[in-house]
Write an enzyme that holds these catalytic residues in place. Structure first.
Site: not given
Length: 396
Positions: A146, A204
Site C-alpha cells: 500500500s 513503509d
C-alpha cells in the site's frame, strides 16, 4: 500541467531486524525490497479519470466535470494535512463505493481519490487521466504494497501538476528526485497511507520513497549511508495473521514476564545495532566473514522472535528447508505466518539457490529471488523498463 505519459516505480519493504521490539522503543532496520509497484499515467482529453488496478481486478472511472462540481472544501488546498474521518466518509460518497465492495479495493480507491483531488485541485481544471498500477508485490503480506501504491500516486500526480520536476537529466532512462522533492512525495504518500491504515508509523512510505535502508526508533527515521544491495529469497508462507493480535500478544507477555521479555527486546535491539555496523563494513570492504556475521544475527533474531511468541509452524518449516541447504532465514514483519527472508551469499552456487526455491515451492509457499537495499521511487522512460513490466503495462 504536463502532457506526456509518466512512468513511475516504487519498492516494497521488509524489516531486516527489530520486529516487535520497535513497538517498545527499540531500533528496527527497514530495507527497500526490489519488488516494485509500477504506475503509468497517461493524460487524456476524454473528460474522464480512470484507475485500473489489475492485481486486485479493480477498474473505476469518474466524470471529471462531475468531480469538478463537487464541494471539495473539506480538502486543504495544497496542504498535505491528515485526512479526517469526515473527509474519508465524503470520499466514499464521491467514489460511489458500496458496502459489498472488497476492503482492499475500497481503500485503494479512497486513497487515490484523496491524492488526486488534493494534489490536482489547485489546477484550473481537474486533469483527465488514465492511470494503471501494476505490482510485483503481493497485497496484505506485510511487504509495504500500500505504501508503494501511495508513493507512486503521489510522485506521478505531483510531477503532472509541476509541483516537482521530471527528475531524468539529459535524456537519462531513469531518474530520482532531489531531497526536497522526495520529502514532498513522502509527505503526500503518508496521507495516502493514513486513508488506508488510519494511523501508520510512516516507515513503509519512507522506505518506498527513499529506498536503501532506514533506521527507525521511537518515531525517528534516518537513512543508513549507502547500504549494500544484499541478495535474498523472499518467501510468503501464505498463512494469514493479525498484526494487531500478535503485537498485543507480545505486550501481554511483557506484562506477565517483564524480567524475561524485556531482555529479549534488548537483545533484538542489540542485533539491529550490530547489523547496522556490519552493513557499514560491507560497503567499505566486503569480506566472507561479514556475511557469516549476518547469518548468525539472522539465526539469533529468529530464535528470539520465537521466544516472544510470534513464530509459526510454517515459518519453522521455512527455516528447516533453508537450513538443509546451508542457508539462514528469519521471519520478517509481524510473524505468525506471513513472510520470511533468506540471505544469499555472493559465493552461493546457482544450483543450490534453485534447489532451495524448488523445495520451498513444494511446501506450498510462494518464493521470489530478489534483493534488498533497492533504490526508492523513480521515474522511467518506457525503454528502461524490463520486458515483462513493459508488456504488463502496455497490455492493460
Amino acid at each position: 500541467m504536463r502532457s506526456e505519459v509518466l512512468l513511475v516505480s516504487a519498492p516494497g519493504k521488509v524489516i531486516l531486524h527489530g520486529e516487535h521490539a520497535v513497538v517498545h522503543g527499540k531500533v528496527a532496520l527497514a530495507v527497500a525490497l526490489n519488488l516494485r509497484t509500477f504506475l503509468q499515467l497517461q493524460p487524456q482529453h476524454h473528460g474522464k479519470v480512470s484507475l485500473h488496478l489489475p492485481n486486485i481486478s479493480c477498474k473505476r472511472t469518474w466524470d471529471v466535470a462531475q468531480l469538478q462540481q463537487l464541494d471539495t472544501s473539506f480538502l486543504e488546498q495544497g496542504d498535505a494535512s491528515a485526512p479526517t474521518p469526515e473527509q474519508v466518509e465524503k470520499l466514499k460518497e464521491v467514489a460511489g463505493l458500496t458496502e459489498d465492495c472488497a476492503v482492499t479495493e475500497r481503500l485503494a480507491v479512497l486513497a487515490f481519490l484523496y491524492l488526486y483531488l488534493s494534489i490536482c485541485r489547485k489546477q484550473r481544471a481537474l486533469p483527465s487521466l488514465d492511470i494503471v498500477l501494476w505490482s510485483e508485490l503481493p497485497t496484505g503480506a506485510g511487504l509495504g504494497s500500500s505504501a508503494a501504491y501511495s508513493v507512486c500516486l503521489a510522485a506521478a500526480l505531483l510531477t503532472l501538476c509541476d509541483d516537482i520536476p521530471d527528475p531524468r537529466k539529459d535524456g537519462a532512462p531513469t531518474g530520482r528526485w532531489a531531497k526536497e522533492d522526495l520529502e514532498l512525495i513522502n509527505k503526500w504518500a503518508f496521507q495516502g497511507e493514513r486513508v488506508i491504515h488510519g494511523n501508520p508509523s510512516g516507515v513503509d512510505n519512507a522506505v518506498s520513497t527513499w529506498g536503501g535502508a532506514l533506521r527507525f526508533q521511537q518515531g525517528k527515521i534516518s537513512a543508513l549511508q549507502r547500504p549494500p544491495a544484499l541478495q535474498i529469497l523472499l518467501t510468503n508462507t501464505k498463512v494469514p495473521r493479525s498484526t494487531k493480535a500478535l503485537v498485543a500478544g507480545v505486550r501481554s507477555r511483557l506484562i506477565k514476564f517483564p524480567e524475561i521479555v524485556d531482555p529479549l527486546l534488548t537483545s533484538i535491539n542489540a542485533i539491529s545495532l550490530e547489523c547496522e555496523r556490519v552493513l557499514g563494513d560491507l560497503v567499505a570492504a566486503p569480506t566472507p566473514e561479514q556475511y557469516l556475521l549476518l547469518e548468525e544475527l539472522i539465526d539469533m533474531n529468529q530464535h528470539l522472535l520465537n521466544a516472544l511468541g510470534v513464530g509459526h509452524a510454517s515459518l519453522d518449516r521455512l527455516c528447516q528447508v533453508t537450513t538443509a541447504h546451508g542457508l539462514h532465514s528469519k521471519l520478517t514483519g509481524a510473524g505468525g505466518g506471513g513472510c520470511g527472508i533468506t540471505l544469499l551469499k555472493p559465493d552461493l552456487e546457482r544450483a543450490e539457490v534453485e534447489a532451495t526455491k524448488q523445495a520451498l515451492t513444494s511446501c506450498g509457499f510462494d518464493c521470489w529471488e530478489t534483493s534488498i537495499g533497492a533504490p526508492g521511487v523513480s521515474m522511467h522512460s518506457t525503454a528502461s523498463l524490463d520486458g515483462p513490466v513493459r508488456r504488463a503495462l502496455g497490455d492493460l
